[in-house]
Write a protein that holds these residues in place. Structure first.
Motif, PDB file in Angstrom:
ATOM      1  N   UNK A  82      42.772  49.895  30.277  1.00 22.78           N
ATOM      2  CA  UNK A  82      41.762  50.730  29.622  1.00 22.78           C
ATOM      3  C   UNK A  82      40.445  49.968  29.456  1.00 22.78           C
ATOM      4  N   UNK A  83      40.544  48.685  29.088  1.00 26.98           N
ATOM      5  CA  UNK A  83      39.343  47.863  28.956  1.00 26.98           C
ATOM      6  C   UNK A  83      38.597  47.801  30.291  1.00 26.98           C
ATOM      7  N   UNK A  84      39.325  47.558  31.367  1.00 26.67           N
ATOM      8  CA  UNK A  84      38.702  47.474  32.691  1.00 26.67           C
ATOM      9  C   UNK A  84      38.081  48.803  33.092  1.00 26.67           C
ATOM     10  N   UNK A  85      38.724  49.887  32.735  1.00 27.53           N
ATOM     11  CA  UNK A  85      38.192  51.211  33.040  1.00 27.53           C
ATOM     12  C   UNK A  85      36.868  51.426  32.308  1.00 27.53           C
ATOM     13  N   UNK A  86      36.842  51.128  31.023  1.00 21.42           N
ATOM     14  CA  UNK A  86      35.651  51.348  30.203  1.00 21.42           C
ATOM     15  C   UNK A  86      34.500  50.442  30.632  1.00 21.42           C
ATOM     16  N   UNK A  87      34.813  49.209  31.012  1.00 21.55           N
ATOM     17  CA  UNK A  87      33.772  48.246  31.379  1.00 21.55           C
ATOM     18  C   UNK A  87      33.490  48.207  32.877  1.00 21.55           C
ATOM     19  N   UNK A  88      34.192  49.027  33.625  1.00 22.82           N
ATOM     20  CA  UNK A  88      34.040  49.130  35.077  1.00 22.82           C
ATOM     21  C   UNK A  88      34.272  47.781  35.773  1.00 22.82           C
ATOM     22  N   UNK A  89      35.315  47.092  35.319  1.00 25.24           N
ATOM     23  CA  UNK A  89      35.735  45.839  35.949  1.00 25.24           C
ATOM     24  C   UNK A  89      36.874  46.144  36.902  1.00 25.24           C
ATOM     25  N   UNK A  90      36.752  45.665  38.124  1.00 29.84           N
ATOM     26  CA  UNK A  90      37.831  45.787  39.105  1.00 29.84           C
ATOM     27  C   UNK A  90      38.813  44.656  38.817  1.00 29.84           C
ATOM     28  N   UNK A  91      39.936  44.996  38.205  1.00 33.99           N
ATOM     29  CA  UNK A  91      40.904  44.003  37.757  1.00 33.99           C
ATOM     30  C   UNK A  91      41.438  43.160  38.912  1.00 33.99           C
ATOM     31  N   UNK A  92      41.768  43.783  40.024  1.00 33.44           N
ATOM     32  CA  UNK A  92      42.307  43.053  41.169  1.00 33.44           C
ATOM     33  C   UNK A  92      41.255  42.100  41.732  1.00 33.44           C
ATOM     34  N   UNK A  93      40.034  42.571  41.911  1.00 37.57           N
ATOM     35  CA  UNK A  93      38.968  41.710  42.437  1.00 37.57           C
ATOM     36  C   UNK A  93      38.688  40.554  41.480  1.00 37.57           C
ATOM     37  N   UNK A  94      38.671  40.830  40.175  1.00 38.61           N
ATOM     38  CA  UNK A  94      38.421  39.771  39.191  1.00 38.61           C
ATOM     39  C   UNK A  94      39.538  38.734  39.227  1.00 38.61           C
ATOM     40  N   UNK A  95      40.784  39.187  39.336  1.00 34.70           N
ATOM     41  CA  UNK A  95      41.921  38.257  39.379  1.00 34.70           C
ATOM     42  C   UNK A  95      41.887  37.416  40.651  1.00 34.70           C
ATOM     43  N   UNK A  96      41.563  38.041  41.769  1.00 31.65           N
ATOM     44  CA  UNK A  96      41.492  37.291  43.024  1.00 31.65           C
ATOM     45  C   UNK A  96      40.375  36.257  42.985  1.00 31.65           C
ATOM     46  N   UNK A  97      39.231  36.629  42.422  1.00 32.63           N
ATOM     47  CA  UNK A  97      38.114  35.689  42.305  1.00 32.63           C
ATOM     48  C   UNK A  97      38.484  34.527  41.381  1.00 32.63           C
ATOM     49  N   UNK A  98      39.188  34.828  40.300  1.00 37.42           N
ATOM     50  CA  UNK A  98      39.599  33.774  39.367  1.00 37.42           C
ATOM     51  C   UNK A  98      40.622  32.845  40.001  1.00 37.42           C
ATOM     52  N   UNK A  99      41.553  33.384  40.789  1.00 37.01           N
ATOM     53  CA  UNK A  99      42.503  32.541  41.512  1.00 37.01           C
ATOM     54  C   UNK A  99      41.780  31.584  42.452  1.00 37.01           C
ATOM     55  N   UNK A 100      40.771  32.077  43.144  1.00 39.98           N
ATOM     56  CA  UNK A 100      39.992  31.236  44.055  1.00 39.98           C
ATOM     57  C   UNK A 100      39.266  30.142  43.274  1.00 39.98           C
ATOM     58  N   UNK A 101      38.653  30.507  42.156  1.00 40.32           N
ATOM     59  CA  UNK A 101      37.968  29.529  41.316  1.00 40.32           C
ATOM     60  C   UNK A 101      38.947  28.473  40.808  1.00 40.32           C
ATOM     61  N   UNK A 102      40.122  28.918  40.362  1.00 42.26           N
ATOM     62  CA  UNK A 102      41.138  27.974  39.883  1.00 42.26           C
ATOM     63  C   UNK A 102      41.626  27.055  40.999  1.00 42.26           C
ATOM     64  N   UNK A 103      41.736  27.574  42.217  1.00 38.94           N
ATOM     65  CA  UNK A 103      42.153  26.742  43.349  1.00 38.94           C
ATOM     66  C   UNK A 103      41.142  25.627  43.595  1.00 38.94           C
ATOM     67  N   UNK A 104      39.866  25.931  43.382  1.00 34.87           N
ATOM     68  CA  UNK A 104      38.823  24.921  43.549  1.00 34.87           C
ATOM     69  C   UNK A 104      38.828  23.923  42.393  1.00 34.87           C
ATOM     70  N   UNK A 105      39.080  24.414  41.175  1.00 33.42           N
ATOM     71  CA  UNK A 105      39.101  23.545  39.994  1.00 33.42           C
ATOM     72  C   UNK A 105      40.350  22.675  39.937  1.00 33.42           C
ATOM     73  N   UNK A 106      41.443  23.171  40.488  1.00 34.45           N
ATOM     74  CA  UNK A 106      42.731  22.477  40.428  1.00 34.45           C
ATOM     75  C   UNK A 106      43.295  22.273  41.833  1.00 34.45           C
TER      76      UNK A 106
END
Length: 121
Positions: A82-106
């Motif tokens: 519901x939060x993602x719907x209201x804020x128009x955040x693409x949950x899958x895209x955000x999670x994939x981007x965060x995984x990529x960022x974490x792969x670079x950080x770790x």
């Protein structure tokens, strides 16, 4: 690990939770602030299940604990959708981007088998 049945999708679940809220005229209460607070409360309720448990025993859930965990993770997911719907955040895209960022950080070579923060690697 839990099974995802054929035909299940986050989009379908989002539509179901939106319909549930619409039927009850609850969308008026679903501001980002309120949904964030609800997410925090539900995460705390999940944490409460494990309060005072020894770390070594927290992977061995009894039936009551398992059901309580299932209810809380469901609440967390539903509020997050519901939060993602209201804020128009693409949950899958955000999670994939965060995984990529974490792969670079770790990077595996530095982080494998360690629980250190990225700044301590």
């Amino acid at each position: 690990m839990g099974q995802i049945k054929q035909g299940d999708s986050l989009q379908q679940l989002t539509e179901q939770v939106n319909q549930f809220a619409l039927e009850r005229d609850w969308r008026q209460f679903h501001s980002p602030k309120n949904l964030t607070m609800a997410l925090s409360v539900e995460a705390a309720e999940l944490l409460e299940i494990f309060q005072w448990e020894e770390s070594s025993t927290t992977t061995l859930l009894n039936a009551t604990q398992r059901q309580a965990c299932e209810h809380e993770v469901a609440d967390i997911l539903l509020y997050l959708l519901q939060f993602c719907q209201v804020t128009q955040i693409d949950l899958i895209a955000a999670a994939q981007a965060k995984l990529q960022l974490n792969a670079e950080k770790y990077p595996v070579a530095l982080a494998k088998g360690r629980s250190a923060r990225s700044t301590d690697l």
